[in-house]
Design an enzyme around this catalytic site. Structure first.
Site, PDB file in Angstrom:
ATOM      1  N   HIS A 152       0.817  -1.217   0.000  1.00 52.76           N
ATOM      2  CA  HIS A 152       0.000   0.000   0.000  1.00 52.76           C
ATOM      3  C   HIS A 152       0.853   1.270   0.000  1.00 52.76           C
ATOM      4  O   HIS A 152       0.326   2.369  -0.197  1.00 52.76           O
ATOM      5  CB  HIS A 152      -0.936   0.021   1.214  1.00 52.76           C
ATOM      6  CG  HIS A 152      -0.242   0.379   2.486  1.00 52.76           C
ATOM      7  ND1 HIS A 152       0.616  -0.490   3.125  1.00 52.76           N
ATOM      8  CD2 HIS A 152      -0.261   1.522   3.211  1.00 52.76           C
ATOM      9  CE1 HIS A 152       1.103   0.112   4.210  1.00 52.76           C
ATOM     10  NE2 HIS A 152       0.582   1.328   4.280  1.00 52.76           N
ATOM     11  N   HIS A 174       2.002   6.922  -0.446  1.00 50.96           N
ATOM     12  CA  HIS A 174       1.064   6.123   0.343  1.00 50.96           C
ATOM     13  C   HIS A 174      -0.256   6.053  -0.424  1.00 50.96           C
ATOM     14  O   HIS A 174      -0.970   7.052  -0.517  1.00 50.96           O
ATOM     15  CB  HIS A 174       0.859   6.780   1.710  1.00 50.96           C
ATOM     16  CG  HIS A 174       0.193   5.903   2.701  1.00 50.96           C
ATOM     17  ND1 HIS A 174      -1.167   5.656   2.675  1.00 50.96           N
ATOM     18  CD2 HIS A 174       0.687   5.216   3.747  1.00 50.96           C
ATOM     19  CE1 HIS A 174      -1.477   4.853   3.682  1.00 50.96           C
ATOM     20  NE2 HIS A 174      -0.364   4.572   4.345  1.00 50.96           N
TER      21      HIS A 174
END
Length: 163
Positions: A68, A83
């Site tokens: 992620h 992110h």
């Protein structure tokens, strides 16, 4: 005769959009770690496509095991954290397909991670993607050069002059 006092030219780094979408000020990210710049300064992009590309030539410093988030370091020493979405660590990798691993060399525009926007949205995770400069000690000047819609791998989003 040569000049011993010749001034060294400062290095410049152009960061391309790592995702296609709309540039958003970091202050509008719905997570105080990002919006209050606790993890670094930068921008965010609200993605319209689920593909993350390398914003510059460099190396994958760290690919999080859930895919992620990714940390990159440019050839010039610029450290960057991308992110994908907010609270996406809770998906434990579901919806993410990495194309690289920690230690890989990358060129601007290389595929890093594919992500399924529907999986993120169905899990209740905002898809806005913070792009953070995590070590500003090497940066003399930072200019956000994009607003509105950007295309991954094509549009410059930040231009840096290094110390």
């Amino acid at each position: 005769m040569f000049n011993l006092f010749k001034k060294k030219r400062k290095e410049e780094v152009s960061m391309l959009a790592p995702v296609t979408g709309t540039v958003v000020p970091l202050e509008q990210v719905p997570d105080p770690v990002f919006s209050q710049k606790m993890a670094g300064d930068g921008i965010a992009i609200q993605p319209s496509e689920g593909l993350l590309l390398a914003p510059f030539n460099g190396k994958v410093a760290h690919l999080f095991h859930t895919s992620h988030a990714i940390s990159l370091i440019s050839e010039a020493g610029v450290e960057l954290l991308i992110h994908i979405g907010i609270d996406t660590v809770k998906l434990d990798g579901k919806g993410f397909t990495p194309y690289v691993q920690t230690g890989d060399q990358v060129k601007a525009g290389d595929k890093l991670i594919a992500f399924d926007l529907n999986v993120l949205q169905e899990a209740g995770c905002p898809t806005i993607t913070p792009i953070l400069l995590t070590d500003e000690t090497v940066i003399e000047q930072k200019n956000v050069t994009a607003a509105g819609a950007v295309t991954a791998g094509k549009d410059e989003v930040i231009h840096l002059t290094l110390k």
